[in-house]
Motif scaffolding. Structure first.
Motif, short mmCIF file in Angstrom:
data_model
loop_
_atom_site.label_atom_id
_atom_site.label_comp_id
_atom_site.label_asym_id
_atom_site.label_seq_id
_atom_site.Cartn_x
_atom_site.Cartn_y
_atom_site.Cartn_z
N ALA A 100 0.83 -1.20 0.00
CA ALA A 100 0.00 0.00 0.00
C ALA A 100 0.86 1.26 0.00
O ALA A 100 1.89 1.32 0.68
N ALA A 106 -6.41 9.70 -2.74
CA ALA A 106 -6.58 8.31 -3.19
C ALA A 106 -7.43 8.22 -4.45
O ALA A 106 -7.12 7.44 -5.36
N ILE A 136 -9.58 5.02 0.45
CA ILE A 136 -8.74 3.94 -0.03
C ILE A 136 -9.24 3.45 -1.38
O ILE A 136 -10.46 3.44 -1.65
N LEU A 148 -2.67 -0.65 -2.96
CA LEU A 148 -3.71 0.20 -2.44
C LEU A 148 -3.18 1.62 -2.30
O LEU A 148 -2.01 1.82 -1.95
N VAL A 150 -3.74 4.88 -0.12
CA VAL A 150 -4.32 5.18 1.18
C VAL A 150 -4.15 6.67 1.48
O VAL A 150 -3.03 7.18 1.55
N ARG A 152 -4.93 9.30 4.39
CA ARG A 152 -5.29 9.29 5.81
C ARG A 152 -5.07 10.63 6.49
O ARG A 152 -4.89 10.71 7.70
#
Length: 376
Positions: A100, A106, A136, A148, A150, A152
């Motif tokens: 990831a 994203a 995501i 992935l 991500v 955040r």
């Protein structure tokens, strides 16, 4: 050897069409996550971080999240035999499923990669809890490995929604692992250039170095490799394919036992490899054997280093040098019974390369292990 050195002025993150801030986490699908977590805590010094499972409302699988330095490992095991996770473990054994990336956006990252030809794995979704949200999305790559994306920046929780803090009374001391240096993928014969092109066209990576069968070979086996890097050089993915030889190469052995393409090894960096490997060995981790004769001439090749060569020899740590400095590296044996996934521990003292000068000794050591297994 075809070597391409990147122009840093043209590859900084501001000018990169697909900025990737770094490795967010690596997820392994495993047969028993509880026991695997104990192993990585005990042997590797990882610390308990987060958990998802029946107690959190997850009826599909259990996931244990571990952290050391900037390295986050997620270990996931299925609850039911008809789970995709169970099928992955049945076919491959324990192996890397997710690499990831930490990104600022994203959805935009996903859309850019899909527009450039990536196959979607997960369309953008937002996961929320009372500490914020994580966005995501994901795409498919070689074998069953996925990336992935991500995001955040609006999340303050322990890992991501769906996980709770993992409280544990058992927390062995960390051993100095700092960050993911690179992840190596093994692909089938004739597939290296296909996936190098994928990373270049879809994710904006560049080919840093190419090794052919003249660079990485012995009398019996060989492989070819292209090292792909993103614009800010934080993500490095060597991609290996087998080369024709008299016997079965380490890449082909991996493909045979993994039953497909996948992540061969994860390289993790340390600032004090002597301390780190001393601790690893105390905790029972097995490493590839380096012939003692390797050290008879190594300083003639690499020149002056700060470390005591006799200490390096006693621990089996190899040394190599490039134009920027030198590096120290060592490779574990496979961390499971299938001869597939293993780890590299590396300390960079300026060097940006991947230890070309150690390839001969490394290959001979791997071939000796293959002989013991009867797979050479």
């Amino acid at each position: 050897m075809d070597t391409i050195v990147l122009d840093q002025k043209k590859t900084n993150v501001q000018e990169d069409f697909l900025p990737l801030n770094g490795t967010d986490f690596i997820e392994l699908y495993v047969g028993n996550a509880k026991q695997s977590a104990h192993y990585y805590k005990t042997a590797f010094g990882f610390q308990s971080l987060a958990y998802s499972g029946l107690e959190t409302g997850n009826r599909e699988c259990a996931s244990y999240v571990l952290r050391q330095g900037k390295i986050t490992l997620v270990l996931t095991t299925p609850y039911h035999s008809d789970s995709p996770v169970a099928e992955h473990v049945r076919r491959h054994g324990d192996g890397v499923k997710v690499i990831a990336f930490w990104v600022d956006d994203a959805e935009a990252t996903f859309e850019k990669t899909i527009a450039r030809g990536a196959e979607p794995f997960m369309y953008p979704e937002v996961r929320t809890d009372d500490t914020g949200e994580v966005k995501i999305a994901g795409i498919k790559t070689y074998g069953e490995v996925i990336h992935l994306f991500v995001e955040r920046s609006n999340y303050n929780g322990v890992f991501m929604p769906g996980f709770v803090k993992w409280e544990s009374e058992y927390n062995p001391t960390p051993i100095g692992l700092e960050y993911v240096d690179h992840c190596v993928g093994n692909v089938g014969l004739g597939r290296m250039n296909v996936w190098a092109k994928f990373y270049e066209e879809v994710l904006g990576f560049k080919n840093l170095i190419t090794f052919d069968d003249k660079d990485i070979s012995t009398e019996y086996t060989a492989l070819m490799s292209k090292v792909m890097v993103n614009g800010n050089m934080r993500i490095k993915f060597p991609i290996n394919e087998p080369a024709k030889g008299k016997k079965v190469s380490q890449v082909q052995e991996y493909l045979d036992f993994y039953e497909g393409e996948g992540c061969q090894h994860i390289a993790v960096a340390t600032d004090d490899i002597i301390h780190t490997i001393t601790e690893f060995r105390k905790r029972g981790v097995e490493f590839l054997y380096v012939p003692g004769t390797y050290y008879d001439t190594v300083l003639d090749r690499v020149g002056k280093i700060k470390e005591d060569l006799e200490v390096l020899k006693s621990l089996g740590i190899m040394v190599d040098r490039d134009e920027e400095g030198y590096l120290l590296q060592i490779f574990t044996k496979p961390v499971e019974d299938r001869p597939t996934l293993f780890f590299e521990i590396i300390q960079r003292v300026g060097a940006k390369s991947f230890g070309k000068g150690n390839f001969q000794a490394l290959f001979e050591s791997i071939e000796e292990e293959q002989r013991k297994r009867g797979t050479l």
